[in-house]
Design an enzyme around this catalytic site. Sequence first.
Site, PDB file in Angstrom:
ATOM      1  N   ASP A 203       0.826  -1.204   0.000  1.00 48.04           N
ATOM      2  CA  ASP A 203       0.000   0.000   0.000  1.00 48.04           C
ATOM      3  C   ASP A 203       0.864   1.260   0.000  1.00 48.04           C
ATOM      4  OD1 ASP A 203      -2.805   1.106   0.567  1.00 48.04           O
ATOM      5  OD2 ASP A 203      -1.630   2.004   2.185  1.00 48.04           O
ATOM      6  N   GLU A 281       1.790  -0.385  -4.978  1.00 46.33           N
ATOM      7  CA  GLU A 281       0.757   0.593  -5.340  1.00 46.33           C
ATOM      8  C   GLU A 281       1.469   1.889  -5.736  1.00 46.33           C
ATOM      9  OE1 GLU A 281      -2.966   3.305  -3.994  1.00 46.33           O
ATOM     10  OE2 GLU A 281      -1.573   2.628  -2.469  1.00 46.33           O
TER      11      GLU A 281
HETATM   12  C1  GLC Z   1      -3.857   3.375  -0.516  1.00 53.18           C
HETATM   13  C2  GLC Z   1      -5.148   2.625  -0.463  1.00 53.18           C
HETATM   14  C3  GLC Z   1      -6.241   3.551  -0.034  1.00 53.18           C
HETATM   15  C4  GLC Z   1      -5.894   4.089   1.325  1.00 53.18           C
HETATM   16  C5  GLC Z   1      -4.507   4.718   1.352  1.00 53.18           C
HETATM   17  C6  GLC Z   1      -4.006   4.922   2.761  1.00 53.18           C
HETATM   18  O1  GLC Z   1      -3.876   4.360  -1.488  1.00 53.18           O
HETATM   19  O2  GLC Z   1      -5.419   2.023  -1.689  1.00 53.18           O
HETATM   20  O3  GLC Z   1      -7.498   2.937  -0.009  1.00 53.18           O
HETATM   21  O4  GLC Z   1      -6.846   5.029   1.733  1.00 53.18           O
HETATM   22  O5  GLC Z   1      -3.551   3.900   0.721  1.00 53.18           O
HETATM   23  O6  GLC Z   1      -3.701   3.690   3.346  1.00 53.18           O
END
Ligand code: GLC
Length: 571
Positions: A203, A281
């Site tokens: 993440d 991500e």
């Molecule tokens: C990432 C996740 C998102 C979340 C953020 C903070 O972008 O996909 O849903 O709010 O991280 O953890």
Amino acid sequence: MNDIAKHHWWQKAVFYQIYPRSFADGNGDGIGDFAGMISRLDYLQQLGVDAVWLSPHYPSPYVDCGYDISDYQGVAPEYGRMHDFRQFLDGLHQRGMKLVLDLVLNHTSDQHPWFIESRSNRHNPKRDWYIWKDGKEGQPPTNWYSTFGGSAWEYDKLTSAYYYHYFFKEQPDLNWRNPAVKEAMFNVARFWLDMGVDGFRLDAIGTIFEDENYPPIPDGMSQEELYRLARNSLNPEADEKVLSYWARMYRYQSDQPEVHQLMKELRILLDEYEDRVLIGETDDLAFYGNGNDELHLNFNFPLMRTQRLTAKHVRRNQQERLAALPVRAWPCNTLGNHDSARVYSRYGDGENNSAIARLNLMLLLTLRGTPFLYNGEEIGMSDLIIEDPGRFRDPLSRLYAALDQKVMGSDKKTATLTGAMMGRDRNRTPMQWMDAPNGGFCPADIEPWLPVNSDYHTGVNVNAQEKDPGSLLNFYRALIKLRMQSPTLQTGAYEEIDPGNEEVLVFRRWDGSGSYIVALNFSDALQRAHLPDNPGMNIFCNIPNSVGWETGALPLLPYQGVIFSQERTVD
Ligand code: GLC
């Protein structure tokens, strides 16, 4: 010959993201859970996906819908117990599928015991596990913003100091320059790998480190001004401008060079286990390292970062992305997830959504790279605009509603609508399993955690679509199967072909064992595309009534896509 055997499972796989709270509710309390997921294992197998990415399943106060974790080695009680988790994992493995967990390394919940200790007093051994700075109340250490609104610094009266949070204030950032943090989080990774999970989706991985000199952002554009710019942005150029301001605003808070050393260490840890995967991500290609020493996959987000998918956009995206990919690195494509508008709504034109959804899937599953699907897209679930702010669950829905009132001067109704459209509740509503109250997600007399889209009643549900050979669900199944049976589509080379028509995307996937030509008309008009001689057999299309060949050109109906094959698929 195809060298498919040399590829890893995660290169050949179709991934499917499950948002656990909304997928399937086994105990009928209105919240998805492991019992529900276990009962749908056969559904996943029939869909044909090879791997599941599970959004956070850990205990969490649920301020950021599970991305605020209070125990990294547990299971949220509302989802079940560890025993249920293991049963789900085993169930996937028995059916030949893999499981990838969401690992949130940047921050914990403010309810995590580490943070509770850290904030308790300045001399606590965990104090330095988070980022604390001295300062007077009302005078934060820097002018940095939280990406989820307001200052990135929260004043804590107990010890008269500020802590840093890139996301909500309930998500304090860990201090990754402290080796004890790394050790603790690496142990978390080992805990799940030892249990047999097949990897992690990392993440917000770019936000792990901040510039340690904490320089001020000099530009002078406030977050509210940026919001105004974003709201007024009407064309792709304006969107790019917003993105570039955004990148400048957060330049000291993300993608710092140290993160790559950390990724290399995490990769070494992972490589102690057999054939596991790390997925970032991030769209920053630097996270591939040299192509084989950091993350295995990083999302090609620029592909989905557009209001409309057009041939021009995709062509440019592929040209830029593939050319810049380090040697040995593997692409990874997606069109939607739990943070973005639903594919069906976002790229649809309101009239041809069904054909467009099919066309988009043809793109995603024939491009070179590992595709990721998001639960519900296979039945054409669309965004649900929640009109009652009392039903918002994502704080971003509330934040955007408030900003709209403040910055744009909108009235309450308009602001609520903006909140509903810009927040993430719209694309996280419960899965629609059948034409029954609450879409069959939970019993009729139970209020689901988010409202169910009432279009379950008009065919947008699994049960109805399973029975209909022409449904979107069966289209997904058929195309996933085609890909699964074709080594060339999974791992073959990608080569753009010029069809002599801007509106049509044509490319070839090929290797020693065969070749596919994919022709996709992204426009709402009939188009003619020049294809190479003898493209092969028309083996797959989204709109059957093809007009038939003309001399030298293939006529394609509006939003029609066709796949030609010169490869024998495995029976
Ligand atoms: C990432 C996740 C998102 C979340 C953020 C903070 O972008 O996909 O849903 O709010 O991280 O953890």
